[in-house]
Design a protein around this motif. Structure first.
Motif, short mmCIF file in Angstrom:
data_model
loop_
_atom_site.label_atom_id
_atom_site.label_comp_id
_atom_site.label_asym_id
_atom_site.label_seq_id
_atom_site.Cartn_x
_atom_site.Cartn_y
_atom_site.Cartn_z
N ILE A 148 -9.30 43.04 68.38
CA ILE A 148 -10.37 42.71 67.44
C ILE A 148 -10.23 41.26 66.98
O ILE A 148 -11.22 40.52 66.87
CB ILE A 148 -10.35 43.68 66.25
CG1 ILE A 148 -10.76 45.07 66.70
CG2 ILE A 148 -11.28 43.22 65.15
CD1 ILE A 148 -10.67 46.10 65.63
N THR A 149 -8.98 40.83 66.74
CA THR A 149 -8.76 39.45 66.30
C THR A 149 -9.23 38.46 67.35
O THR A 149 -9.87 37.44 67.01
CB THR A 149 -7.26 39.24 66.02
OG1 THR A 149 -6.81 40.25 65.15
CG2 THR A 149 -7.02 37.90 65.40
N ILE A 184 -5.53 36.44 59.34
CA ILE A 184 -5.59 37.85 59.73
C ILE A 184 -4.31 38.27 60.45
O ILE A 184 -3.78 39.36 60.22
CB ILE A 184 -6.83 38.09 60.60
CG1 ILE A 184 -8.08 37.94 59.76
CG2 ILE A 184 -6.80 39.46 61.21
CD1 ILE A 184 -9.34 38.12 60.53
N GLY A 243 -5.84 46.03 66.88
CA GLY A 243 -6.09 44.98 65.90
C GLY A 243 -6.09 43.59 66.51
O GLY A 243 -6.94 42.76 66.18
N GLU A 286 -1.93 50.33 66.77
CA GLU A 286 -2.62 49.51 65.77
C GLU A 286 -2.53 48.03 66.13
O GLU A 286 -3.50 47.29 66.00
CB GLU A 286 -1.98 49.80 64.41
CG GLU A 286 -2.42 48.90 63.29
CD GLU A 286 -1.34 47.94 62.90
OE1 GLU A 286 -0.15 48.28 63.09
OE2 GLU A 286 -1.67 46.85 62.44
N ALA A 287 -1.34 47.60 66.61
CA ALA A 287 -1.20 46.19 66.98
C ALA A 287 -2.12 45.85 68.14
O ALA A 287 -2.80 44.82 68.12
CB ALA A 287 0.25 45.90 67.35
N PHE A 347 -1.55 41.23 59.62
CA PHE A 347 -1.02 42.23 60.55
C PHE A 347 0.49 42.28 60.51
O PHE A 347 1.09 43.36 60.50
CB PHE A 347 -1.47 41.92 61.97
CG PHE A 347 -2.74 42.59 62.35
CD1 PHE A 347 -2.84 43.96 62.29
CD2 PHE A 347 -3.82 41.86 62.75
CE1 PHE A 347 -4.01 44.58 62.62
CE2 PHE A 347 -5.00 42.48 63.09
CZ PHE A 347 -5.09 43.84 63.02
#
Lengths: 170, 99
Positions: free
Chosen positions: B78-79, B27, B75, B71-72, B31
């Motif tokens: 979430i990761t 994942i 994201g 977004e980073a 990214f």
């Protein structure tokens, strides 16, 4: 001189981009991406936009990639870096799709004629990227998107705190 | 250097990012490929801005960078939660919400 610099740093950007995809270790991928971002920043300098180049190195290669490296080192990079499972045929399909994209995009880019679009006459002398002009346009014409951006960042901060907070034991 | 060279370089970088997004299993690697694609689009924005003497393209690059940062952050959060709950980073193993 400009041509030599373009080919040198464009080549570095392209090779390091391919290394991002080709590396099996995520950590090395992230390091290659930093190299790619820095060489693209040099291309911004060639395009006479020094402020964007500085922001690219400070914010993109500095801040965002450091967050990435933090997370990669936080999670175990050795067990998670090499994950088997997807079939090797998927790689061929991906490369095929890439070749298709290039073959279809290249004629479109080739057919674009720069002379058809009228140039902005008020910024003739190559001072497009100066901080003064950028700030002037950003705080007059683009004021509303700028403020909405701050709201977006606030939402992201709250969302990240809520997500990453350790859940209470149920 | 004319505009076409920059557009072709931008296209190649974008294609490499898109291909990487398809073939990567991890994942975080996916990214990284998204960041690569955003960067390629930024390059073509700045090239157009420079060749058309328009400052608007550079403003849009600002906004793209903000979106990339947001977004980073989200994201990667979430990761981390995903890794904590599932113990894996493979995109194939996280298919609970897949139809």
């Amino acid at each position: 001189m400009e041509t030599v610099l373009f080919y040198l740093f464009g080549g570095i950007a392209l090779i390091s981009a391919i290394l991002v995809v080709a590396n099996r270790r995520v950590f090395y991928s992230a390091l290659s991406l930093i190299l790619c971002l820095c060489s693209v920043a040099v291309l911004y300098l060639i395009l006479k936009s020094p402020f964007i180049a500085a922001v690219q190195i400070i914010v993109y290669a500095g801040a965002i990639m450091v967050v990435f490296l933090f997370v990669i080192m936080l999670l175990d990079p050795f067990s998670s870096a090499i994950i088997r499972g997807k079939k090797a045929s998927l790689a061929y399909i991906g490369v095929l799709l890439g070749i298709l994209t290039v073959t279809f995009l290249y004629p479109i880019l080739k057919s674009y004629d720069l002379a058809q679009t009228p140039k902005n006459p008020s910024f003739i002398d190559g001072g497009v990227g100066s901080v003064k002009q950028l700030g002037h346009v950003l705080f007059s014409e683009y004021l509303l998107p700028f403020e909405m951006t701050s709201v977006l960042i606030l939402i992201a901060i709250i969302g990240v705190v809520v997500l990453a907070k350790r859940q209470a034991s149920k | 250097m004319d505009l076409l060279h920059y557009l072709i370089l931008s296209m190649l970088l974008f294609t490499v990012g898109a291909v990487g997004f398809i073939i990567k299993k991890n994942i975080i690697s996916m990214f990284l490929c998204v960041e690569l694609m955003l960067n390629a689009v930024n390059l073509s924005f700045v090239a157009f801005s420079s060749f058309l003497n328009q400052v608007d393209g550079q403003i849009i690059v600002f906004f793209v960078m903000v979106i990339a940062a947001v977004e980073a952050a989200v994201g990667l959060a979430i990761t981390i939660v995903l890794y904590r709950n599932r113990g894996t980073l493979s995109a194939d193993d996280t298919d609970t919400m897949k139809w």
